[in-house]
Scaffold this active site. Structure first.
Site, short mmCIF file in Angstrom:
data_model
loop_
_atom_site.label_atom_id
_atom_site.label_comp_id
_atom_site.label_asym_id
_atom_site.label_seq_id
_atom_site.Cartn_x
_atom_site.Cartn_y
_atom_site.Cartn_z
CD GLN A 47 -2.52 1.22 2.72
OE1 GLN A 47 -1.91 1.09 3.76
NE2 GLN A 47 -3.82 1.40 2.70
N GLY A 48 0.58 2.18 -0.92
CA GLY A 48 1.29 3.45 -0.97
C GLY A 48 0.37 4.62 -0.67
CE1 TYR A 49 -4.16 3.88 -0.72
CE2 TYR A 49 -5.47 4.25 1.25
CZ TYR A 49 -5.37 3.81 -0.05
OH TYR A 49 -6.47 3.30 -0.66
CB SER A 50 1.51 7.00 5.17
OG SER A 50 0.39 6.64 5.90
CD GLU A 93 -6.17 -0.02 6.76
OE1 GLU A 93 -5.13 -0.18 7.37
OE2 GLU A 93 -6.40 0.96 6.03
CB SER A 102 -3.68 7.90 14.72
OG SER A 102 -4.40 9.13 14.72
CG ASN A 103 -6.75 4.11 18.22
OD1 ASN A 103 -6.73 3.66 17.07
ND2 ASN A 103 -6.74 3.34 19.29
CD GLU A 104 -4.25 9.69 18.99
OE1 GLU A 104 -3.85 9.17 17.92
OE2 GLU A 104 -4.00 9.20 20.11
#
Lengths: 400, 376
Positions: free
Chosen positions: A126-129, A245, A385-387
């Site tokens: 995967q190339g996201y971040s 996801e 992230s959970n935030e």
């Protein structure tokens, strides 16, 4: 209201159990039981067993080679896989890019890519971040500039899990910066990792393993037929994928399995000392985690039941991600505490080398508990992230 | 009431701090951590030259006369620098036993070497079955001719790989977990029948599993009284607990500062992430944990020369705090650094790992909360 399985569902459960008992390779199980990272060959060998059985693509429609299982069947399958400690399919192909391709791709793309994903012939990543685009994914800067019948891709993707093992990468790239909203002008393209100009560099994670990578693109020429859907609509497609996801991220079945193992472990005297089950502090903490996990299981079942009657999973899947990863992390803490001093030795090689038990440091796999604990801190960071998940709930559920 | 330190103490803290800043940056630390050596001989020699290895011993013993305050100051800086050199094993554990119970001869031979930085020592304080109970000793010492024969296993012997000699607690009488019947022995690490498997630990320190099979030692190797060594062992472990608590305070503060700094510089959604209130409050919580931990540390340091019960209670209080607040601060620092926080490349990950080890060493939060209750 009830959560009993029907006779048919129980028969299915037996079928899955029998399959796992007979077909799940013992050498791979030994690795997963001791926490040794699997090789590329291990993953592919196991995934091909699932493929032969017709169970590689749990969530895909039947027409593309999926199982067509009901949500209850999927739940049963996930539980049995966890109970056998069998690795899930590496998600990037079958769970991530596959659904995007059959949902938004054209016929040629479906024909070209889906069969190899199903059969584990091609490994995807995967190339996201990007280094500057983590939680704020829409600020991504990797560019794909049109040049004749190719895109020329330049930029850097990061946190690419198992990218060093991958054949292909799916990427969100910027095809236009002349847009009103940053989310526009982002496209979804597929890139062969063997294309000149693609470089994969390791990122060593906290516990010392190579799991993630940085992938650099320098004037990488990608044929325009590798664009999925419409140019500039990639964000919409990517968001669907992120949603997907998240529904898989709670890991309830895996957590149940880990807690069962922990319960067995604390019954045994550690190196001939007192068994930890006699420590009321520990037992109480373990019970509290069990209760949280039970709540999570029923939350997930409620979501499954809603999906079964045709409702789409919505932002509530963020809840599953947050609580699911919190429970996973709490379980790792319990394992760490149970290991006592044997959480401290840093001896990952003794499992890889398969040393005889008497030559190992600590008995069992106590020395892997700290590595798992450290590594699993990623769970509350990845996949949004959970935030960020809390922001999603605040915005879309609370309407704030 | 006076929370200030003396000028001399302040100079000691400054000298360690300067060493960390000038000679022990993260790059140096990692090159030592990733090498095949257990630690850097050069750094150890520098510690001896700075007087650190002698700082905590009385002037009669040839030391510089420092006490708990000096221990706190040194260890806090070691926490900030993430120092892997075996100060704890040599000076606080082995040295702590020798200064309390060593004969003049043992002091002259062994303690002098520790103070000079020329001898490496270790205290075998744990056994595989004993969890955190230092009195749970299955290693047996049987009288044999003019000496003793030792057999048993020791776990996580800090600095066990580099040690020239070990101090081995063994049972000369009583049942496995009795506090009575424990005797301390000096055992050269090349003694016949002694085998060691040394390894690095997750925090880049080192330890060893030690097996003793009919190891013969002379009567003169006994430290202190036969069968009555538990108080000596326990007091040395309390010193060591105080030491790592101070180290933890240095680490926690560093993690807090690094997290705040990162939140100022990391831009997402067009602004520094430190501008988000949800994250601000979490960093404020981290700060409060740091301050509360420092307060308990100072309390414990001030009680270190008090009655046994008060001192032990304070030690358990600070260790409980380090176990709980330390984990929270460590996990939050990693979380707020995002993906970078779980990379080997970033120092935050290594501070977090050391803090995790400290949380376990000499008893985790549960163990010390129970001990606190038992002492109350």
């Amino acid at each position: 209201m009830h959560v009993n399985f029907s006779a048919e569902e129980l028969r299915f459960q037996d079928e899955v159990r029998t399959f796992l008992r007979d077909k799940y390779p013992a050498d791979i199980r030994q690795k997963t039981d001791t926490g040794v990272p699997l090789s590329r060959e291990d993953y592919i060998r196991w995934q091909k067993v699932l493929y032969q059985q017709g169970w590689a693509a749990i969530g895909w429609p039947v027409e593309y080679g999926g199982t067509g299982w009901s949500p209850v069947q999927r739940y049963i399958f996930a539980n049995e896989m966890a109970n056998a400690n069998a690795p899930d399919m590496v998600p990037f192909g079958v769970k991530m890019v596959g659904p995007i391709i059959y949902t938004f791709g054209n016929e040629a793309q479906k024909k070209r890519f889906l069969p190899d994903i199903l059969a584990s012939n091609v490994w995807w990543c995967q190339g996201y971040s990007e280094p500057g685009a983590g939680s704020d994914l829409a600020s991504l800067k990797t560019r794909a500039d049109r040049d004749g019948d190719h895109y020329v891709v330049n930029g850097t993707k990061t946190w690419t899990t198992l990218g060093h093992l991958a054949d292909w990468i799916f990427c969100l790239v910027r095809t236009s910066s002349d847009v009103a909203r940053r989310q526009e002008g982002i496209s979804f393209i597929l890139i062969d990792m063997k294309t000149p100009g693609v470089t994969v560099r390791p990122i060593i994670t906290i516990e010392g393993e190579r799991e993630v990578n940085e992938v650099h693109f320098e004037n990488v020429r990608v044929p325009i037929e590798n664009l999925i859907g419409e140019e500039g609509k990639g964000w919409t497609y990517g968001k669907v994928l992120l949603q997907h996801e998240r529904t898989n991220i709670a890991g309830v079945a895996r957590s149940k399995y880990r807690l069962t193992r922990l319960r067995e472990k604390i019954m045994q005297p550690i190196h001939g000392g007192r068994p930890l089950v006699e420590d009321a502090n520990f037992v109480r903490k373990m019970a509290a985690v069990e209760i949280e996990l039970k709540a999570l299981e029923y939350t997930e079942l409620r979501t499954l039941a809603a999906v079964a009657v045709g409702k789409a999973p919505g932002p509530e899947s963020s809840l599953l991600k947050i609580r699911g990863t919190e429970v996973q992390q709490a379980i790792e803490v319990l394992f760490l505490e149970a290991a006592g001093y044997y959480a401290l030795p840093y001896v990952p090689d003794q499992y890889v080398l398969d040393l005889p038990v008497e030559d190992r440091i600590g008995h069992g796999s106590e020395t892997t508990t700290s590595l798992r604990y450290f590594n699993n801190r990623k769970a509350s960071i990845y996949g949004g992230s959970n935030e960020i998940q809390k922001n999603i709930i605040a915005k879309h559920v609370l309407g704030l | 009431m006076d929370f200030s330190i003396t000028e001399e103490q302040s100079m000691l803290a400054d000298s360690v701090s300067r060493f960390i800043d000038q000679d022990y940056d993260f790059e140096r630390r990692m090159s030592i951590a990733e090498s095949d050596d257990w630690f850097s001989d050069d750094v150890w020699q520098a510690f001896a030259d700075l007087g650190l290895t002698a700082a905590l011993f009385s002037e009669e013993d040839g030391g510089l006369g420092g006490g708990p305050v000096e221990l706190m100051l040194i260890m806090e800086q070691f926490g900030r620098g993430l120092v892997v050199e075996p100060f704890l094993a040599n000076v606080v554990l082995a040295g702590g036993v020798l200064k309390r119970a060593g004969s003049e001869k043992q002091k002259a031979e062994l303690l002098a070497g520790i103070m000079a930085g020329t001898t490496q020592a270790a205290l075998a304080f744990a056994e595989p079955q004993g969890r955190f109970d230092a009195a749970d000793i299955a290693t047996i010492a049987t009288p044999d001719g003019a000496g003793y024969r030792l057999s048993g296993r020791k776990a996580l012997v800090l600095n066990g790989g580099a040690a020239d000699f070990l101090i081995v607690p063994a049972r000369t009488s009583g049942e496995q977990a009795d506090v009575d019947g424990i005797t301390l022995f000096v055992v050269p690490s090349d003694a016949k029948g002694l085998t060691r498997k040394a390894y690095k630990t997750v925090d880049a320190h080192s330890a060893a599993e030690i097996e003793l099979r009919d190891v013969l030692v002379e009567k003169s190797s006994v430290i202190g009284e036969v069968g009555r060594a538990y108080p000596v062992l326990s007091d040395a472990l309390d010193d060591a607990t105080l030491a790592i608590a101070a180290e933890a305070v240095g680490i926690m503060r560093t993690l807090h500062d690094k997290t705040v700094e990162y939140s100022r510089n990391r831009i997402q959604f067009g602004v520094p992430i430190g501008s988000f209130q949800a994250l601000q409050h979490r960093m404020v919580d981290m700060l409060m944990e740091c301050e509360q931990t420092r307060s308990l540390l100072m309390w414990a340091v001030m009680l270190a020369d008090g009655s046994d019960a008060d001192r032990q209670k304070a030690i358990s209080a600070i260790k409980y705090q380090v176990g709980t607040a330390g984990r929270h601060v460590g996990e939050e620092a990693v979380q707020l650094h995002g993906g970078m926080g779980v990379t080997w490349e970033l120092d935050v990950a290594h501070y977090f790992k050391r803090l995790t080890s400290i949380g376990i060493l000499f008893g985790n939060a549960d163990y010390h909360l129970d001990r606190y209750v038992a002492l109350s």
